[in-house]
Design a protein around this motif. Structure first.
Motif, mmCIF file in Angstrom:
data_model
loop_
_atom_site.group_PDB
_atom_site.id
_atom_site.type_symbol
_atom_site.label_atom_id
_atom_site.label_comp_id
_atom_site.label_asym_id
_atom_site.label_seq_id
_atom_site.Cartn_x
_atom_site.Cartn_y
_atom_site.Cartn_z
ATOM 1 N N TRP A 20 64.916 -16.758 68.431
ATOM 2 C CA TRP A 20 63.934 -17.245 69.385
ATOM 3 C C TRP A 20 62.887 -16.174 69.689
ATOM 4 C CZ3 TRP A 20 63.224 -15.322 74.417
ATOM 5 C CH2 TRP A 20 62.250 -16.001 75.155
ATOM 6 N N PHE A 21 63.352 -14.977 70.017
ATOM 7 C CA PHE A 21 62.439 -13.908 70.401
ATOM 8 C C PHE A 21 61.525 -13.529 69.225
ATOM 9 C CE2 PHE A 21 61.519 -9.589 72.130
ATOM 10 C CZ PHE A 21 61.081 -10.000 73.389
ATOM 11 N N PHE A 25 57.278 -13.907 68.759
ATOM 12 C CA PHE A 25 56.328 -12.866 68.358
ATOM 13 C C PHE A 25 55.521 -13.281 67.129
ATOM 14 C CE2 PHE A 25 58.370 -9.986 71.253
ATOM 15 C CZ PHE A 25 57.365 -9.096 71.580
ATOM 16 N N ILE A 26 56.105 -14.077 66.247
ATOM 17 C CA ILE A 26 55.386 -14.529 65.056
ATOM 18 C C ILE A 26 54.375 -15.619 65.413
ATOM 19 C CG2 ILE A 26 55.639 -15.732 62.838
ATOM 20 C CD1 ILE A 26 58.418 -14.321 62.628
ATOM 21 N N LEU A 27 54.800 -16.597 66.214
ATOM 22 C CA LEU A 27 53.961 -17.750 66.517
ATOM 23 C C LEU A 27 52.962 -17.497 67.646
ATOM 24 C CD1 LEU A 27 56.746 -20.469 66.247
ATOM 25 C CD2 LEU A 27 55.039 -19.840 64.521
ATOM 26 N N SER A 28 53.330 -16.667 68.609
ATOM 27 C CA SER A 28 52.462 -16.411 69.756
ATOM 28 C C SER A 28 52.621 -14.954 70.193
ATOM 29 C CB SER A 28 52.830 -17.364 70.899
ATOM 30 O OG SER A 28 52.014 -17.116 72.013
ATOM 31 N N PRO A 29 52.058 -14.023 69.420
ATOM 32 C CA PRO A 29 52.279 -12.605 69.700
ATOM 33 C C PRO A 29 51.855 -12.185 71.108
ATOM 34 C CG PRO A 29 50.975 -12.887 67.691
ATOM 35 C CD PRO A 29 51.227 -14.235 68.257
ATOM 36 N N GLN A 30 50.804 -12.793 71.639
ATOM 37 C CA GLN A 30 50.348 -12.383 72.962
ATOM 38 C C GLN A 30 51.381 -12.735 74.034
ATOM 39 O OE1 GLN A 30 46.429 -13.692 73.988
ATOM 40 N NE2 GLN A 30 46.264 -12.223 75.657
ATOM 41 N N GLY A 48 48.848 -7.318 64.753
ATOM 42 C CA GLY A 48 49.680 -7.541 63.570
ATOM 43 C C GLY A 48 51.035 -6.860 63.675
ATOM 44 N N PHE A 49 51.090 -5.757 64.416
ATOM 45 C CA PHE A 49 52.362 -5.056 64.571
ATOM 46 C C PHE A 49 53.356 -5.880 65.397
ATOM 47 C CE2 PHE A 49 49.623 -1.547 63.358
ATOM 48 C CZ PHE A 49 50.420 -0.942 62.390
ATOM 49 N N LEU A 50 52.832 -6.721 66.280
ATOM 50 C CA LEU A 50 53.722 -7.589 67.045
ATOM 51 C C LEU A 50 54.352 -8.636 66.129
ATOM 52 C CD1 LEU A 50 51.510 -8.038 70.208
ATOM 53 C CD2 LEU A 50 53.541 -6.603 69.964
ATOM 54 N N ILE A 51 53.587 -9.120 65.162
ATOM 55 C CA ILE A 51 54.133 -10.071 64.198
ATOM 56 C C ILE A 51 55.183 -9.376 63.336
ATOM 57 C CG2 ILE A 51 53.581 -11.553 62.220
ATOM 58 C CD1 ILE A 51 50.816 -12.013 63.612
ATOM 59 N N ILE A 52 54.945 -8.124 62.983
ATOM 60 C CA ILE A 52 55.940 -7.351 62.231
ATOM 61 C C ILE A 52 57.233 -7.248 63.032
ATOM 62 C CG2 ILE A 52 56.503 -5.027 61.392
ATOM 63 C CD1 ILE A 52 53.522 -4.792 60.601
ATOM 64 N N LYS A 53 57.104 -7.016 64.339
ATOM 65 C CA LYS A 53 58.280 -6.949 65.201
ATOM 66 C C LYS A 53 59.023 -8.284 65.174
ATOM 67 C CE LYS A 53 60.042 -6.979 69.802
ATOM 68 N NZ LYS A 53 61.344 -7.335 69.320
ATOM 69 N N GLY A 54 58.274 -9.382 65.198
ATOM 70 C CA GLY A 54 58.892 -10.700 65.144
ATOM 71 C C GLY A 54 59.641 -10.928 63.847
ATOM 72 N N VAL A 55 59.029 -10.524 62.741
ATOM 73 C CA VAL A 55 59.687 -10.663 61.438
ATOM 74 C C VAL A 55 60.957 -9.818 61.406
ATOM 75 C CG1 VAL A 55 59.437 -10.220 58.964
ATOM 76 C CG2 VAL A 55 57.564 -11.286 60.241
#
Length: 151
Positions: A20-21, A25-30, A48-55
């Motif tokens: 979920w978390f 971060f991938i779908l709605s990083p803000q 983009g680093f937030l999306i990396i965190k999500g991945v």
């Protein structure tokens, strides 16, 4: 409730929470960034680093999920211990970048501690099961009787 059921529940909760978390971060990083504890939204391409965190979170969840579903409980215990480092790293990042101390401690540190405890509990559980199911050592073979004493 048995240790195995508690461990299974906690590990499954960690898998679902990380999925979920990470997805957030991938779908709605803000939205994810606001709950992470850092004071400002990254500028430029920093989002983009937030999306990396999500991945990263999704990949960790899938790894834990595979071990849980396939019954590799001892390996799951070790993986949980290793993955707790990510939560402690997140805590350190928030603190080092003037983020929310409350979030650092009550979200990231607490999460890391509970994940580590679950990992240790899985290792204890599997160690105890290994000891219970270990085959007893075979009895020593009787000593041969010398021919002079044979009846």
């Amino acid at each position: 409730m048995s240790l195995k059921k508690i461990n299974t529940f906690l590990a499954a909760a960690f898998v679902l929470f990380a999925l979920w978390f990470g997805s957030q971060f991938i779908l709605s990083p803000q939205t994810g960034a606001q709950s992470f504890g850092l004071p400002t939204w990254p500028s430029g391409d920093g989002g983009g680093f937030l999306i990396i965190k999500g991945v990263r979170d999704v990949a960790m969840a899938l790894g834990m999920g595979v071990l849980l579903v396939t019954g590799h409980r001892r390996a799951l215990g070790w993986v949980l211990l290793v993955e707790s480092v990510a939560a402690f790293g997140d805590m350190t990042t928030v603190l080092a970048h003037n983020g929310s101390v409350a979030t650092a401690l009550f979200v990231h540190c607490l999460t890391g501690a509970v994940i580590a405890v679950n990992g240790l509990m899985l290792l204890i559980e599997t160690h105890n099961e290994t000891r219970k199911t270990a085959a007893p050592a075979p009895a020593p073979a009787p000593a041969p009787v010398p021919a002079s004493q044979a009846v």
